[in-house]
Design an enzyme around this catalytic site. Structure first.
Site, short mmCIF file in Angstrom:
data_model
loop_
_atom_site.label_atom_id
_atom_site.label_comp_id
_atom_site.label_asym_id
_atom_site.label_seq_id
_atom_site.Cartn_x
_atom_site.Cartn_y
_atom_site.Cartn_z
N THR A 13 38.35 31.55 48.83
CA THR A 13 36.89 31.58 48.72
C THR A 13 36.47 31.63 47.24
OG1 THR A 13 36.70 34.00 48.80
CG2 THR A 13 36.71 32.81 50.91
N GLY A 14 35.31 31.08 46.94
CA GLY A 14 34.80 31.09 45.56
C GLY A 14 35.80 30.48 44.59
N SER A 15 36.18 29.22 44.86
CA SER A 15 37.31 28.67 44.10
C SER A 15 36.98 27.41 43.32
CB SER A 15 38.49 28.43 45.05
OG SER A 15 38.04 27.81 46.24
N THR A 16 35.70 27.23 42.96
CA THR A 16 35.38 26.06 42.13
C THR A 16 35.62 26.34 40.65
OG1 THR A 16 33.06 26.73 42.00
CG2 THR A 16 33.66 25.18 43.76
N GLY A 18 37.28 29.67 37.66
CA GLY A 18 37.85 31.01 37.44
C GLY A 18 39.14 31.30 38.18
N ILE A 19 39.28 32.54 38.58
CA ILE A 19 40.52 33.02 39.21
C ILE A 19 40.79 32.27 40.52
CG2 ILE A 19 41.56 35.05 40.32
CD1 ILE A 19 40.11 36.78 38.16
N GLY A 20 39.74 32.03 41.30
CA GLY A 20 39.91 31.34 42.59
C GLY A 20 40.49 29.95 42.39
N SER A 145 39.61 44.72 41.81
CA SER A 145 39.53 44.89 40.36
C SER A 145 39.98 46.28 39.99
CB SER A 145 38.08 44.71 39.91
OG SER A 145 37.89 45.20 38.60
N TYR A 158 29.11 47.17 41.57
CA TYR A 158 30.28 46.28 41.65
C TYR A 158 31.55 47.11 41.87
CZ TYR A 158 33.95 43.16 39.86
OH TYR A 158 35.10 42.42 39.70
P1 NAD Z 1 33.60 33.43 38.62
O1 NAD Z 1 32.20 33.93 38.55
O2 NAD Z 1 34.14 32.74 37.43
O3 NAD Z 1 33.73 32.45 39.88
C1 NAD Z 1 33.14 32.80 41.11
C2 NAD Z 1 33.30 31.72 42.15
O4 NAD Z 1 32.58 32.12 43.32
C3 NAD Z 1 32.75 30.37 41.77
O5 NAD Z 1 33.59 29.36 42.27
C4 NAD Z 1 31.38 30.31 42.48
O6 NAD Z 1 30.98 29.01 42.79
C5 NAD Z 1 31.70 31.08 43.74
N1 NAD Z 1 30.51 31.68 44.37
C6 NAD Z 1 29.58 32.48 43.79
N2 NAD Z 1 28.65 32.85 44.70
C7 NAD Z 1 29.00 32.27 45.87
C8 NAD Z 1 28.47 32.27 47.18
N3 NAD Z 1 27.33 32.94 47.49
N4 NAD Z 1 29.13 31.60 48.17
C9 NAD Z 1 30.26 30.92 47.89
N5 NAD Z 1 30.81 30.87 46.66
C10 NAD Z 1 30.20 31.53 45.67
O7 NAD Z 1 34.49 34.64 39.08
P2 NAD Z 1 35.91 35.19 38.51
O8 NAD Z 1 35.68 35.87 37.23
O9 NAD Z 1 36.92 34.11 38.61
O10 NAD Z 1 36.22 36.33 39.58
C11 NAD Z 1 36.93 36.06 40.79
C12 NAD Z 1 37.25 37.37 41.48
O11 NAD Z 1 38.01 38.20 40.61
C13 NAD Z 1 36.00 38.19 41.86
O12 NAD Z 1 36.18 38.81 43.09
C14 NAD Z 1 35.92 39.22 40.76
O13 NAD Z 1 35.27 40.38 41.17
C15 NAD Z 1 37.40 39.47 40.48
N6 NAD Z 1 37.65 40.01 39.14
C16 NAD Z 1 37.29 39.31 38.03
C17 NAD Z 1 37.52 39.88 36.79
C18 NAD Z 1 37.17 39.13 35.51
O14 NAD Z 1 37.22 39.76 34.44
N7 NAD Z 1 36.86 37.85 35.56
C19 NAD Z 1 38.09 41.15 36.68
C20 NAD Z 1 38.44 41.84 37.82
C21 NAD Z 1 38.21 41.25 39.07
#
Ligand code: NAD
Length: 268
Positions: A13-16, A18-20, A145, A158
């Site tokens: 999920t949410g994989s366009t 970042g981490i996804g 996290s 959060y």
């Molecule tokens: P990001 O914001 O870069 O990417 C988020 C993704 O979620 C995107 O693909 C976006 O399109 C999608 N998205 C957002 N809202 C949506 C919705 N309503 N429905 C469907 N898709 C939706 O996020 P990230 O930084 O890659 O974080 C990914 C995970 O890692 C999250 O759960 C975040 O809490 C966790 N995390 C991130 C960090 C960090 O520093 N980046 C640290 C700890 C944990």
């Protein structure tokens, strides 16, 4: 090491971005079939195209646009992903974060974020986990996290939701006793993603500085306990996620696995 992920069906999920996206790319590299998800059709198409070209396995990447802040979005995603193939690997990665003082976070915002960050995973897992239990095999991950065990004062909402995900993963794991299904959470640390760029870019603009300066400052203050002493890369978290999705990780169940650069100063 053969991770035995060839042709396994994954949903991230949410994989366009970042981490996804990094997890999806890692799974594809190991031969899995991956369904990507995001809200915007356009960004989804771009991510599907990018990962398909990168891994030379375009027929193994699909995209399903769905807004996971709603029950309908989560249920439709689970249904459409299952129609492609029964889902073996579910990565509940979606999570939204922002800095906000506690006294400014209103009722509606709490509930919206809870829907997005916790209920999205609850709903998709409720739809897909019974099939895994029936088939006797599956992997479910929650990308939590370090904030879930070390609440961040500037983002209490959060942090609470990340704690909820860790508890959820452990609770669900209790239901897998004696099966080939595992449920784990990953405690990511600060990671260079588009989401972090959005968050830190906003602060940098307000404070008249840049992201690199803010990140250096972070390791002198709140992030001083980090052993990594830099923001991680999405691939750092993805490597752990891909391993936990693999067949060879079957002894790890109900765990909160740390991939946070040692920022949590404790043994366990
Ligand atoms: P990001 O914001 O870069 O990417 C988020 C993704 O979620 C995107 O693909 C976006 O399109 C999608 N998205 C957002 N809202 C949506 C919705 N309503 N429905 C469907 N898709 C939706 O996020 P990230 O930084 O890659 O974080 C990914 C995970 O890692 C999250 O759960 C975040 O809490 C966790 N995390 C991130 C960090 C960090 O520093 N980046 C640290 C700890 C944990």
């Amino acid at each position: 090491m053969d991770l035995h992920l060839q042709d396994k069906a994954a949903l991230v999920t949410g994989s366009t971005q970042g981490i996804g996206k990094a997890i999806a790319a890692g799974l594809l590299r190991e031969g899995a079939r991956v369904v990507l998800n995001g809200r915007s059709e356009e960004r989804l198409r771009a991510a599907v195209q990018e990962l398909g070209a990168e891994s030379d396995t375009s027929e193994k990447v699909h995209g399903i646009a769905a807004d996971l802040s709603t029950p309908e979005g989560a249920e439709r995603l689970a249904r459409e992903a299952s129609a492609l193939a029964p889902v073996d690997l579910l990565v509940n990665n979606l999570g939204y974060f922002e800095l906000k003082p506690f006294f400014e976070i209103g009722e509606e915002e709490w509930l919206h974020l809870f829907n997005l960050n916790v209920m999205s995973g609850v709903r998709i897992t409720r739809a897909l986990m019974p099939g895994m239990l029936e088939r006797g095999h599956g992997r479910i991950l929650f990308i939590a996290s370090e904030a879930g065990v070390k609440p961040t004062p500037g983002m209490i909402h959060y942090s609470v939701m990340k704690t909820a995900q860790i508890g959820l993963a452990r609770g669900l794991a209790e239901m897998t006793r004696g099966t080939g299904v595992t449920v784990n959470s990953i405690l990511s640390g600060p990671t260079n993603t588009e989401g972090i760029e959005r968050l830190m870019g906003g602060i940098a603009e307000r404070e008249g500085t840049d992201i690199a300066t803010l990140q250096r400052g972070f390791f002198q203050g709140e992030g001083a306990t980090s052993l990594l002493q830099r923001f991680g890369e999405p691939e750092d978290v993805a490597a752990v996620a891909v391993f936990l999705c693999s067949e060879v990780s079957s002894a790890i169940n109900g765990a909160a696995v740390r991939a946070e650069g040692g920022i949590i100063r404790s043994i366990l």
